[in-house]
Write a protein that holds these residues in place. Structure first.
Motif, PDB file in Angstrom:
ATOM      1  N   VAL A   4     -25.696  52.172 -35.782  1.00  0.00           N
ATOM      2  CA  VAL A   4     -25.261  50.753 -35.748  1.00  0.00           C
ATOM      3  C   VAL A   4     -24.587  50.711 -34.161  1.00  0.00           C
ATOM      4  CG1 VAL A   4     -24.033  49.022 -36.660  1.00  0.00           C
ATOM      5  CG2 VAL A   4     -25.110  50.672 -38.129  1.00  0.00           C
ATOM      6  N   ALA A   5     -24.889  49.626 -33.664  1.00  0.00           N
ATOM      7  CA  ALA A   5     -24.496  49.504 -32.207  1.00  0.00           C
ATOM      8  C   ALA A   5     -22.841  49.219 -32.413  1.00  0.00           C
ATOM      9  CB  ALA A   5     -25.123  48.228 -31.647  1.00  0.00           C
ATOM     10  N   ARG A   6     -22.388  49.551 -31.443  1.00  0.00           N
ATOM     11  CA  ARG A   6     -20.564  49.745 -31.608  1.00  0.00           C
ATOM     12  C   ARG A   6     -20.198  48.160 -31.312  1.00  0.00           C
ATOM     13  NH1 ARG A   6     -18.091  54.105 -27.874  1.00  0.00           N
ATOM     14  NH2 ARG A   6     -16.319  52.950 -28.777  1.00  0.00           N
ATOM     15  N   ARG A   7     -20.884  47.654 -30.420  1.00  0.00           N
ATOM     16  CA  ARG A   7     -20.527  46.272 -29.794  1.00  0.00           C
ATOM     17  C   ARG A   7     -21.877  45.459 -29.712  1.00  0.00           C
ATOM     18  NH1 ARG A   7     -17.888  46.922 -24.454  1.00  0.00           N
ATOM     19  NH2 ARG A   7     -19.574  48.631 -24.096  1.00  0.00           N
ATOM     20  N   CYS A   8     -21.541  44.161 -30.110  1.00  0.00           N
ATOM     21  CA  CYS A   8     -22.675  43.121 -30.315  1.00  0.00           C
ATOM     22  C   CYS A   8     -22.416  41.800 -29.322  1.00  0.00           C
ATOM     23  CB  CYS A   8     -23.325  43.037 -31.490  1.00  0.00           C
ATOM     24  SG  CYS A   8     -22.108  42.214 -32.679  1.00  0.00           S
ATOM     25  N   PHE A   9     -20.929  41.261 -29.740  1.00  0.00           N
ATOM     26  CA  PHE A   9     -20.851  40.094 -29.002  1.00  0.00           C
ATOM     27  C   PHE A   9     -20.061  39.908 -27.882  1.00  0.00           C
ATOM     28  CE2 PHE A   9     -20.610  38.766 -33.920  1.00  0.00           C
ATOM     29  CZ  PHE A   9     -21.896  38.699 -33.939  1.00  0.00           C
ATOM     30  N   LYS A  19     -23.518  34.736 -38.255  1.00  0.00           N
ATOM     31  CA  LYS A  19     -22.993  33.407 -38.089  1.00  0.00           C
ATOM     32  C   LYS A  19     -21.952  33.059 -38.962  1.00  0.00           C
ATOM     33  CE  LYS A  19     -27.420  31.057 -37.321  1.00  0.00           C
ATOM     34  NZ  LYS A  19     -28.507  29.907 -37.807  1.00  0.00           N
ATOM     35  N   LYS A  20     -22.125  33.986 -40.180  1.00  0.00           N
ATOM     36  CA  LYS A  20     -20.710  33.923 -41.077  1.00  0.00           C
ATOM     37  C   LYS A  20     -19.503  34.535 -40.493  1.00  0.00           C
ATOM     38  CE  LYS A  20     -22.955  33.867 -45.511  1.00  0.00           C
ATOM     39  NZ  LYS A  20     -23.437  34.675 -46.734  1.00  0.00           N
ATOM     40  N   ALA A  21     -19.801  35.659 -39.808  1.00  0.00           N
ATOM     41  CA  ALA A  21     -18.650  36.583 -39.209  1.00  0.00           C
ATOM     42  C   ALA A  21     -18.014  35.524 -38.136  1.00  0.00           C
ATOM     43  CB  ALA A  21     -19.202  37.712 -38.591  1.00  0.00           C
ATOM     44  N   LEU A  22     -18.758  34.759 -37.150  1.00  0.00           N
ATOM     45  CA  LEU A  22     -18.366  34.064 -36.273  1.00  0.00           C
ATOM     46  C   LEU A  22     -17.600  33.023 -36.620  1.00  0.00           C
ATOM     47  CD1 LEU A  22     -21.474  34.194 -33.750  1.00  0.00           C
ATOM     48  CD2 LEU A  22     -19.087  35.468 -33.234  1.00  0.00           C
ATOM     49  N   SER A  23     -18.036  32.259 -37.719  1.00  0.00           N
ATOM     50  CA  SER A  23     -17.520  30.960 -38.313  1.00  0.00           C
ATOM     51  C   SER A  23     -16.111  31.350 -38.999  1.00  0.00           C
ATOM     52  CB  SER A  23     -18.284  30.506 -39.196  1.00  0.00           C
ATOM     53  OG  SER A  23     -17.787  29.407 -39.853  1.00  0.00           O
ATOM     54  N   ALA A  24     -16.025  32.471 -39.550  1.00  0.00           N
ATOM     55  CA  ALA A  24     -14.756  33.012 -40.201  1.00  0.00           C
ATOM     56  C   ALA A  24     -13.739  33.150 -39.266  1.00  0.00           C
ATOM     57  CB  ALA A  24     -15.003  34.105 -41.167  1.00  0.00           C
ATOM     58  N   ALA A  84     -14.110  36.295 -31.104  1.00  0.00           N
ATOM     59  CA  ALA A  84     -15.327  36.995 -30.688  1.00  0.00           C
ATOM     60  C   ALA A  84     -14.987  38.373 -31.104  1.00  0.00           C
ATOM     61  CB  ALA A  84     -15.776  36.849 -29.536  1.00  0.00           C
ATOM     62  N   ILE A  85     -13.928  39.019 -30.601  1.00  0.00           N
ATOM     63  CA  ILE A  85     -13.680  40.407 -31.119  1.00  0.00           C
ATOM     64  C   ILE A  85     -13.825  40.631 -32.532  1.00  0.00           C
ATOM     65  CG2 ILE A  85     -11.925  42.292 -30.792  1.00  0.00           C
ATOM     66  CD1 ILE A  85     -11.052  40.912 -28.093  1.00  0.00           C
ATOM     67  N   GLU A  86     -12.972  39.863 -33.384  1.00  0.00           N
ATOM     68  CA  GLU A  86     -12.955  40.059 -34.828  1.00  0.00           C
ATOM     69  C   GLU A  86     -14.225  39.932 -35.411  1.00  0.00           C
ATOM     70  OE1 GLU A  86     -10.181  38.268 -38.640  1.00  0.00           O
ATOM     71  OE2 GLU A  86      -9.483  38.894 -36.457  1.00  0.00           O
ATOM     72  N   ALA A  87     -15.005  38.803 -34.907  1.00  0.00           N
ATOM     73  CA  ALA A  87     -16.436  38.654 -35.588  1.00  0.00           C
ATOM     74  C   ALA A  87     -17.100  39.641 -35.292  1.00  0.00           C
ATOM     75  CB  ALA A  87     -17.053  37.196 -34.882  1.00  0.00           C
ATOM     76  N   GLU A  88     -17.139  40.367 -34.014  1.00  0.00           N
ATOM     77  CA  GLU A  88     -17.829  41.655 -33.956  1.00  0.00           C
ATOM     78  C   GLU A  88     -17.557  42.661 -34.767  1.00  0.00           C
ATOM     79  OE1 GLU A  88     -18.941  43.172 -29.675  1.00  0.00           O
ATOM     80  OE2 GLU A  88     -16.990  43.829 -30.335  1.00  0.00           O
ATOM     81  N   GLU A  89     -16.129  43.075 -35.121  1.00  0.00           N
ATOM     82  CA  GLU A  89     -15.735  43.791 -36.014  1.00  0.00           C
ATOM     83  C   GLU A  89     -16.364  43.435 -37.471  1.00  0.00           C
ATOM     84  OE1 GLU A  89     -11.870  43.891 -35.763  1.00  0.00           O
ATOM     85  OE2 GLU A  89     -11.522  44.778 -33.658  1.00  0.00           O
ATOM     86  N   LEU A  90     -16.403  42.153 -38.021  1.00  0.00           N
ATOM     87  CA  LEU A  90     -16.683  41.773 -39.165  1.00  0.00           C
ATOM     88  C   LEU A  90     -18.206  42.242 -39.516  1.00  0.00           C
ATOM     89  CD1 LEU A  90     -14.717  38.421 -39.816  1.00  0.00           C
ATOM     90  CD2 LEU A  90     -14.502  40.731 -41.149  1.00  0.00           C
ATOM     91  N   TYR A  91     -18.767  41.794 -38.561  1.00  0.00           N
ATOM     92  CA  TYR A  91     -20.365  42.145 -38.624  1.00  0.00           C
ATOM     93  C   TYR A  91     -20.744  43.494 -38.693  1.00  0.00           C
ATOM     94  CZ  TYR A  91     -25.315  41.938 -36.880  1.00  0.00           C
ATOM     95  OH  TYR A  91     -26.620  42.352 -36.834  1.00  0.00           O
ATOM     96  N   LEU A  92     -20.245  44.379 -37.680  1.00  0.00           N
ATOM     97  CA  LEU A  92     -20.284  45.685 -37.684  1.00  0.00           C
ATOM     98  C   LEU A  92     -20.014  46.199 -38.886  1.00  0.00           C
ATOM     99  CD1 LEU A  92     -19.649  46.339 -33.658  1.00  0.00           C
ATOM    100  CD2 LEU A  92     -21.930  46.077 -34.801  1.00  0.00           C
TER     101      LEU A  92
END
Length: 886
Positions: free
Chosen positions: A652-657, A673-678, A629-637
């Motif tokens: 851009v929001a600093r955190r989202c997940f 979805k791509k960030a969370l899946s990866a 979840a932390i890495e997906a957040e970084e990828l998305y942001l």
């Protein structure tokens, strides 16, 4: 060392600080007291009192009549089909569904017509073989077999050693009374046993053996079993422990050399790239609070006061997932073991000690990798913000619960200049003892606010004292004591609960199909109604409409019974019985039933295990999911920050997940979805199907470890009583009837039955209208059912002494040798006269004949050890009475 109460290394964790014990374990205070909060509230594992006989009065005040036998009718007897079954079902299936509905209707009607009677059923097929078939423990009944073969040898005038024929068999009696006797062919016995049988060695019967069932025909009531090996004498502690581990399929072998070779070499330092990619918290005042003997330190705490008046509490958990990567050899081994198993004197770790006691353990004075959760809390106990991420920490101090309690009680000397000589722990880094004292006091104040808010929000605690055993230098228990939790235990518990809740919220929102959560269902309603009836009968008001009202009612009862703590302990025991077991589950496996995700005792919608990755495999999976979840957040942001369409004034929001306000739009966007899946693939987050299997297996292993804990507690209790020969105690009467009474012994926190029907020289008078029992001595037997062979000796149910003319064998209380009474194996009274003052040295005064007993009466009893070399271990109870007629 003499007087120590726990294992020499790491004590067993008290999963939730003696809260509503989830799987029922009554953990000793040598446990990881913080309730180490598996903090689920586990259904207390009290010895449940068996159901009373027909017409007997049992606490609840109800009378148990005959059972309602419901014969299976058509499809209703097996394979119930849910009305919402697959559309591909044939028309005949719908007819089957109709039959099921009708059958269920008939069952409900019968139950409603006879509410005091229990329905019964008939087994029509076996769907799956139980793994218990492969883990049978018992004794071989060789004496009868040897007698028969000795007779045959004499008849044939063969004076040589016994010959073992291929068709000869011996009966095996399992220690589990639920299992039937089994047949074992002599030719299949291990060679060591066959050699002893050939020599006519009857002591084989005293050995505990391991066996498995290999055949059980439908026409036969006796299964065929094969003996695998011998554990040792049934009276030996080591043999019993090995048998307990075998019965519960606990892996007790050492870790393989190949696996150990993959562990990083010591000394190990945090890699520079990890320091750069993590939040560096090494300058923060962080410390651990654990039992004094703990060597597995998987959590630490910190606290800061913010400029706005709020407090920022840090919960720092060992980052085991950094070392244990998915599908590696060590990960597979940890998954198979699933949990550390605690045996009071030692433990069977889930991870190699090099990990659990060194590399991952948050030992003071060394840099360690951690998962940290910071929660900002105001004075009302509200969490206004949180942050979660990977960090580098250095604990400055290892506190014991006693040291933390001394700080809370202001016993510790804050101004001590030489802290190590004053019994305070060694400090590391630039922090001083006053820094620790201030932090502990602040944490304590915040924990009290959190606790009050949690219970006002509907949480339930079923708290009771636990039996703690004291062991000598040889690991043999020599005494026991009741022990409760202290404020320092509750301090840690509150923050572990909060961290687990926070982690559950993050992973359930970020990965709604693959989050490993933990749920606690609502209580069993029938048992809850029985408890309500018990309280009502004794003038105690109880509201069980919700967990919160249930807890409030118990607190009011506690205040009402403040002068009768024994009765309140009994009530807590009764209140625990309706509670169901908390279990792990995969969120995707229960996606259509989110209302069933909640934790009844904690009164929260989402809960998981995050705080004990050194001893629980599910926590490691949760750590991996959080990392994803932390890495997906970084990828998305990172992607959002690089979009050219973002206007100059848009931030851009600093955190989202992982923030306190989850950004659902971001998670459901294509980029999200791509960030969370990866991230899930990278960190090895299991798919729904695999995670459901892991959850089911972890539930089974957790239950098995609980059974081991219970069995070991019973074993140590048995050893203690065997050593003392007899133990005098007071007991409260919980159930009463014409044949037996059920009693609660607070000293050992157990329940037992005493049967008094068909006893030589005893008259039983049962007054049903007043639920009163009167036991009297009789000069001759009364006319009763049953032949002479059914009559038992008075000594089997009562320890009767004459005030002046009989010497009592008191075991450790002053006796020397003892005689045996029948087959009970308990100390009998001798014939040398002594003074009555010796009897009073027991601390318990004997009752007198005639003995009048009511529900909840306090009566004197004598406890003794039963079994060992000649059968299953048990604790026997007898009445302790005095009479000049004996």
């Amino acid at each position: 060392m003499k007087g120590s109460t726990g294992i020499s290394n790491n004590p067993a964790p008290v999963e939730d600080c003696n809260s509503l014990l989830e799987d029922g374990e009554i953990a000793s205070d040598n446990s990881k007291g913080k309730s180490k909060v598996d903090a689920d509230y586990k259904c207390a594992r009290y010895r449940s009192c068996p159901y009373p006989e027909k017409g007997s009065c049992y606490g609840e005040g109800t009378f148990v009549g005959e059972t309602v036998h419901l014969e299976p009718s058509g499809p209703a007897s097996c394979n119930l089909v849910h009305p919402a079954a697959s559309d591909s079902l044939h028309v005949g299936s719908f007819n089957g569904q109709s039959e099921v509905v009708k059958a269920v209707g008939r069952i409900c009607s019968s139950i409603s017509t006879f509410p005091s009677k229990r329905p019964t059923g008939r087994i029509v097929s076996i769907i799956e073989r139980s793994p218990r078939r492969d883990a049978i423990v018992g004794h071989l009944n060789v004496k009868n077999w040897l007698s028969y073969h000795e007779f045959c040898r004499k008849e044939t005038k063969n004076r040589n050693s016994l010959t073992l024929s291929d068709s000869a068999y011996i009966h095996l009696t399992p220690t589990d009374p639920k299992l039937p006797k089994m047949m074992v062919f002599v030719k299949g016995l291990p060679d060591c046993i066959k050699k002893r049988l050939e020599k006519g060695d009857s002591t084989v019967e005293m050995e505990l053996v391991a066996a498995r069932i290999y055949e059980w025909d439908e026409e036969s009531s006796v299964p065929l079993a094969h003996v695998l090996h011998i554990f040792g004498r049934g009276s030996e502690v080591e043999a019993q422990i090995n048998a307990i581990l075998f019965e519960n399929a606990i892996r007790s072998s050492e870790f393989s050399p190949e696996l150990l070779s993959s562990i990083p070499h010591i000394p190990w330092e945090v890699p520079s790239e990890e320091v750069q990619s993590r939040r560096d918290l090494r300058n923060l005042c962080i410390f651990t609070i654990d039992p004094s003997t703990a060597i597995e330190l998987d959590d630490a705490l910190s606290i800061e006061k913010l400029s706005n008046g709020n407090f920022r509490v840090g919960v720092h958990i060992a980052d085991v997932s950094f070392f244990i990567l998915p599908d590696t050899a060590i990960d597979k081994e940890a998954r198979v073991r699933s949990t550390s198993v605690y045996l009071s004197q030692y433990k069977l770790p889930m991870l190699p000690p090099m990990f659990s006691e060194n590399l991952c353990s948050l030992n003071p004075g060394v840099d360690r990798l951690a998962f940290s959760i910071f929660v900002d809390i105001n004075y009302a106990g509200d969490v206004v913000d949180h942050w979660i991420g990977r960090s580098v920490i250095q604990s400055c101090c290892k506190l014991s619960y006693k040291q933390a309690q001394d700080i809370i009680d202001e016993i510790s000397n804050v101004d001590s200049s030489n802290i190590t000589e004053n019994g305070n722990p060694q400090l590391y880094g630039h922090f001083k003892w006053p820094d620790i004292v201030r932090s502990v006091k602040s944490l304590h104040e915040i924990s009290k606010i959190l606790k009050e808010k949690r219970f006002s929000d509907g949480a339930l605690r079923l708290e009771s004292s636990k039996v703690v055993y004291l062991f000598d230098d040889h690991g043999i228990p020599y005494d026991s004591m009741l022990c409760g939790q202290k404020e320092s235990n509750f301090l840690v518990e509150e923050f572990m609960l909060l961290a687990n809740r926070t982690a559950a919220g993050i992973i359930s929102r970020a990965f709604p199909d693959s989050a490993l959560l933990r749920r606690h269902p609502e209580p069993n309603m029938r048992k809850l109604r029985e408890f309500e009836a018990f309280c009502c009968k004794h003038g105690l008001e109880l509201d069980t409409s919700s967990s919160g009202r249930f807890n409030q009612s118990l607190e009011q009862i506690r205040e009402k019974l403040k002068n009768d703590t024994v009765l309140f302990d009994i009530l807590i025991s009764y209140a625990s019985r309706p509670m169901q077991v908390a279990t792990y589950f995969c969120s995707g496996d229960q996606k259509d039933g989110e209302n069933d995700w909640g934790h009844y005792a904690l009164a929260v919608p989402h809960y998981t295990h995050f705080t004990s990755p050194l001893r629980r495999y599910p926590d490691i999976i949760v750590h991996r999911t959080l990392a994803a979840a932390i890495e997906a957040e970084e990828l998305y942001l990172k992607y959002r920050g690089s979009l050219p369409k973002v206007s100059r004034g848009e931030k851009v929001a600093r955190r989202c997940f992982t923030c306190i306000h989850f950004d659902r739009d971001a998670a459901e966007s294509l980029e999200g979805k791509k960030a969370l899946s990866a991230a899930a693939v990278k960190h090895g987050v299991p798919c729904s199907e695999s995670l459901a299997d892991v959850a089911a297996y972890c539930n089974e292993r957790k239950q098995a470890s609980g059974h081991v804990k219970d069995a070991c507690d019973k074993l140590y209790m048995w050893v203690l009583l065997k050593k003392k020969e007899i133990l005098f105690s007071e007991a409260r009467v919980l159930g009463l009837g014409p044949r037996f009474m059920s009693i609660y012994i607070q000293k050992l926190a157990i329940e037992r039955r005493i049967y008094y029907d068909e006893v030589e020289g005893l008259t039983v008078e049962w007054l049903e209208t007043t639920s009163t029992l009167v036991l009297s001595l009789a000069n001759k037997r009364s006319s009763r059912r049953g032949g002479p062979g059914k009559w038992r000796a008075l000594e089997d149910i009562a320890f009767v002494v004459s005030p002046c003319d009989v010497k009592i064998e008191l075991g450790v209380f002053g006796g020397s040798s003892s005689e045996q009474v029948g087959d009970t194996g308990v100390a009998a009274q001798a014939s040398e006269p002594i003074c009555k003052s010796v009897i009073s040295n027991t601390g318990v005064d004997p009752g007198v004949f005639p003995l009048t007993v009511h529900l909840l009466s306090t009566i004197p009893v004598v406890l003794h050890a039963v079994g060992g070399d000649d059968g299953p271990l048990d604790i026997g109870a007898r009445l302790y009475l005095s009479s000049y007629l004996r």
